[in-house]
Design an enzyme around this catalytic site. Structure first.
Site, mmCIF file in Angstrom:
data_model
loop_
_atom_site.group_PDB
_atom_site.id
_atom_site.type_symbol
_atom_site.label_atom_id
_atom_site.label_comp_id
_atom_site.label_asym_id
_atom_site.label_seq_id
_atom_site.Cartn_x
_atom_site.Cartn_y
_atom_site.Cartn_z
ATOM 1 C CB SER A 141 1.566 5.378 7.142
ATOM 2 O OG SER A 141 2.609 5.243 8.197
ATOM 3 C CE1 TYR A 154 -0.352 8.795 10.139
ATOM 4 C CE2 TYR A 154 0.537 6.979 10.690
ATOM 5 C CZ TYR A 154 0.499 7.647 10.070
ATOM 6 O OH TYR A 154 1.131 8.311 8.809
#
Length: 261
Positions: A141, A154
């Site tokens: 990400s 995350y």
């Protein structure tokens, strides 16, 4: 036909980026194993591909469960003789700082986002070594590059995926296995669709769009196209790379949203 005759496993293939990757890889000639924890979703995607003339097979699997990963790899080898491509795409996000995130939520997320990559590679790499090589692409990400508020677990998990990608690339380069990752920005996914369906959805969307320099959310197919390039021979000199595909988010830097998303 960039992937003609190749056997590809794509985890998280039942929706979002994984769904688009399955369709795109099949369109480029690959036989696709649509791997997803949701058996019905995996079958729906496989059926969609076969109806369009492609080759796809569904497989229900929890990527955090080693026995299930091992069984899936064995089944693919038994049915197709080899594995040429692995896309570690299964993953999810949760809100929270390190203070507000429970240990159970932390462990569950890490089990899918990080352990899932480890287990997939652990069991597929030996098969690729016997085949003389292969390509692995994982989903990291852009958030791991800059950090975002209220997403501690995350961001940590995706940072781990990026670091693991580089480590594995060095470990297995001599076996002819290229290992890379894609780092998406904010994508129109089922996760964000659920978030943006609430009463503050329009405001949240504006904030998410504004933190991308292009001022729009990415499309799942745009990430799938990057995955395809990394998995194909077009990227033959590329390993240990984390390709950022984020609409300029990293270049701009994070903007704290007025409301959490």
């Amino acid at each position: 036909m960039k992937l003609d005759g190749r056997i590809a496993i794509i985890t998280g293939g039942g929706s979002g980026i994984g769904h688009e990757a399955c369709k795109l890889f099949a369109a480029e000639g690959a036989t696709v194993i649509v791997a997803d924890r949701n058996a019905e979703a995996a079958k729906a995607v496989a059926d969609e591909i076969t109806a369009g003339g492609g080759k796809a097979f569904p497989h229900a699997v929890d990527v955090a469960n080693e026995a299930q990963i091992e069984a899936m790899v064995a089944a693919v080898v038994a049915g197709h003789g080899r594995i040429d491509i692995l896309v570690n795409n299964a993953g999810y996000g949760i809100a929270g700082t390190v203070v507000s995130t429970s240990e159970a939520d932390w462990d569950a997320l890490m089990a899918v986002n990080v352990k899932g990559v480890y287990l997939g590679c652990k069991h597929v790499i030996p098969v690729m070594e016997r085949n003389g090589g292969g390509a692995i692409v994982s989903t990291a990400s852009a958030a791991a590059n800059i950090g975002i508020h209220d997403r501690a677990a995350y961001v940590a998990s995706k940072g781990a995926v990026a670091a693991l990608t580089r480590a594995m690339a060095i470990d297995h380069v001599d076996a002819g296995i290229r290992i890379n990752a894609v780092a998406p920005g904010t994508i129109e996914s089922p996760y964000f669709t659920r978030i943006l369906s609430g009463p503050d959805g329009a405001e949240l969307r504006r904030g998410l769009e504004e933190r991308q320099a292009m001022e729009r959310l990415g499309k799942p197919v745009e990430i799938a196209q990057a995955m395809l390039w990394l998995a194909s021979d077009d990227a033959s000199f590329c390993t240990g790379t984390v390709m950022v595909v984020d609409g300029g988010w990293t270049a701009r830097g994070d903007r704290k949203l007025k409301k959490k998303a």
